[in-house]
Design a protein around this motif. Structure first.
Motif, short mmCIF file in Angstrom:
data_model
loop_
_atom_site.label_atom_id
_atom_site.label_comp_id
_atom_site.label_asym_id
_atom_site.label_seq_id
_atom_site.Cartn_x
_atom_site.Cartn_y
_atom_site.Cartn_z
N ALA A 48 -8.72 9.83 12.80
CA ALA A 48 -9.36 10.31 14.02
C ALA A 48 -8.89 11.72 14.36
O ALA A 48 -9.61 12.48 15.00
CB ALA A 48 -9.06 9.36 15.17
N ASN A 49 -7.69 12.10 13.90
CA ASN A 49 -7.10 13.39 14.26
C ASN A 49 -7.28 14.49 13.24
O ASN A 49 -7.10 15.66 13.55
CB ASN A 49 -5.60 13.22 14.52
CG ASN A 49 -5.33 12.23 15.62
OD1 ASN A 49 -6.09 12.14 16.57
ND2 ASN A 49 -4.28 11.46 15.47
N GLY A 50 -7.57 14.14 11.98
CA GLY A 50 -7.67 15.18 10.96
C GLY A 50 -8.00 14.61 9.60
O GLY A 50 -8.37 13.45 9.47
N ALA A 51 -7.87 15.47 8.58
CA ALA A 51 -8.25 15.07 7.23
C ALA A 51 -7.46 15.89 6.21
O ALA A 51 -6.89 16.93 6.52
CB ALA A 51 -9.74 15.28 7.01
N LYS A 52 -7.46 15.38 4.98
CA LYS A 52 -6.92 16.13 3.84
C LYS A 52 -8.11 16.42 2.95
O LYS A 52 -8.83 15.51 2.56
CB LYS A 52 -5.87 15.30 3.10
CG LYS A 52 -5.33 16.00 1.86
CD LYS A 52 -4.14 15.30 1.26
CE LYS A 52 -4.46 13.91 0.79
NZ LYS A 52 -3.33 13.26 0.09
N ILE A 53 -8.31 17.69 2.67
CA ILE A 53 -9.45 18.09 1.84
C ILE A 53 -8.95 18.85 0.62
O ILE A 53 -7.85 19.38 0.60
CB ILE A 53 -10.46 18.94 2.64
CG1 ILE A 53 -9.83 20.24 3.12
CG2 ILE A 53 -11.04 18.15 3.81
CD1 ILE A 53 -10.82 21.18 3.78
N ILE A 54 -9.81 18.90 -0.39
CA ILE A 54 -9.56 19.70 -1.58
C ILE A 54 -10.72 20.67 -1.73
O ILE A 54 -11.88 20.27 -1.68
CB ILE A 54 -9.42 18.82 -2.84
CG1 ILE A 54 -8.16 17.96 -2.72
CG2 ILE A 54 -9.37 19.67 -4.10
CD1 ILE A 54 -7.94 17.04 -3.90
N TRP A 83 -1.76 22.82 7.19
CA TRP A 83 -0.94 23.05 6.01
C TRP A 83 -1.83 23.32 4.81
O TRP A 83 -3.00 22.95 4.80
CB TRP A 83 0.04 21.91 5.73
CG TRP A 83 -0.57 20.55 5.56
CD1 TRP A 83 -0.70 19.58 6.50
CD2 TRP A 83 -1.11 19.98 4.35
NE1 TRP A 83 -1.29 18.45 5.96
CE2 TRP A 83 -1.55 18.68 4.64
CE3 TRP A 83 -1.27 20.46 3.06
CZ2 TRP A 83 -2.14 17.84 3.69
CZ3 TRP A 83 -1.87 19.63 2.11
CH2 TRP A 83 -2.28 18.34 2.43
N ARG A 84 -1.25 24.00 3.81
CA ARG A 84 -1.94 24.30 2.55
C ARG A 84 -0.96 24.07 1.40
O ARG A 84 0.18 24.51 1.48
CB ARG A 84 -2.39 25.76 2.51
CG ARG A 84 -3.44 26.12 3.54
CD ARG A 84 -3.72 27.63 3.50
NE ARG A 84 -4.58 28.04 4.59
CZ ARG A 84 -5.88 28.25 4.48
NH1 ARG A 84 -6.47 28.13 3.31
NH2 ARG A 84 -6.60 28.62 5.52
N ARG A 85 -1.44 23.41 0.36
CA ARG A 85 -0.65 23.21 -0.86
C ARG A 85 -1.60 23.32 -2.05
O ARG A 85 -2.26 22.35 -2.41
CB ARG A 85 0.02 21.84 -0.86
CG ARG A 85 1.14 21.73 0.15
CD ARG A 85 1.88 20.41 0.07
NE ARG A 85 2.74 20.30 1.22
CZ ARG A 85 2.51 19.51 2.26
NH1 ARG A 85 1.44 18.73 2.29
NH2 ARG A 85 3.34 19.47 3.27
N GLY A 86 -1.66 24.52 -2.62
CA GLY A 86 -2.59 24.74 -3.73
C GLY A 86 -4.02 24.54 -3.25
O GLY A 86 -4.46 25.16 -2.29
N LYS A 87 -4.74 23.63 -3.90
CA LYS A 87 -6.14 23.36 -3.53
C LYS A 87 -6.27 22.35 -2.40
O LYS A 87 -7.34 22.14 -1.87
CB LYS A 87 -6.91 22.86 -4.75
CG LYS A 87 -7.09 23.93 -5.81
CD LYS A 87 -7.93 23.43 -6.96
CE LYS A 87 -8.13 24.55 -7.98
NZ LYS A 87 -9.07 24.15 -9.02
#
Length: 94
Positions: A48-54, A83-87
């Motif tokens: 509900a608060n966010g997502a992890k995308i590539i 945050w960001r980690r590579g792709k």
């Protein structure tokens, strides 16, 4: 002189960060940067608060953008990169 002894039940509550339940989805979505054309990404998990995308083009993903779950969908979720980690990119919904 009396000493005060604190047991576990008497300790003040620690600060807890509540996270929404993340659901693994692995679906296509579209990043809609302000004033630019949308481009495809993959949503790996979402709450509900966010997502992890590539994104295949992580350098093209601005710090704030809208996320559409269908290409021509008028409903977009406002996102802010946390945050960001590579792709991989973690976003918080605004």
């Amino acid at each position: 002189m009396a000493r005060l002894v604190l047991n576990a039940a008497m300790k003040p509550p620690s600060r807890q960060i509540k996270r929404g339940v993340r659901r693994i989805r692995q679906v296509s979505a579209w990043i809609v940067p302000p004033g630019r054309d949308a481009f495809e990404c993959q949503v790996m998990d979402i709450s509900a608060n966010g997502a992890k995308i590539i994104s295949a083009m992580p350098s093209q993903v601005p710090d704030r953008f809208e996320l559409a779950f269908t290409k021509d969908d008028g409903k977009h979720r406002l996102c802010e990169v946390v945050w960001r980690r590579g792709k991989m990119i973690g976003v918080q919904f605004g």
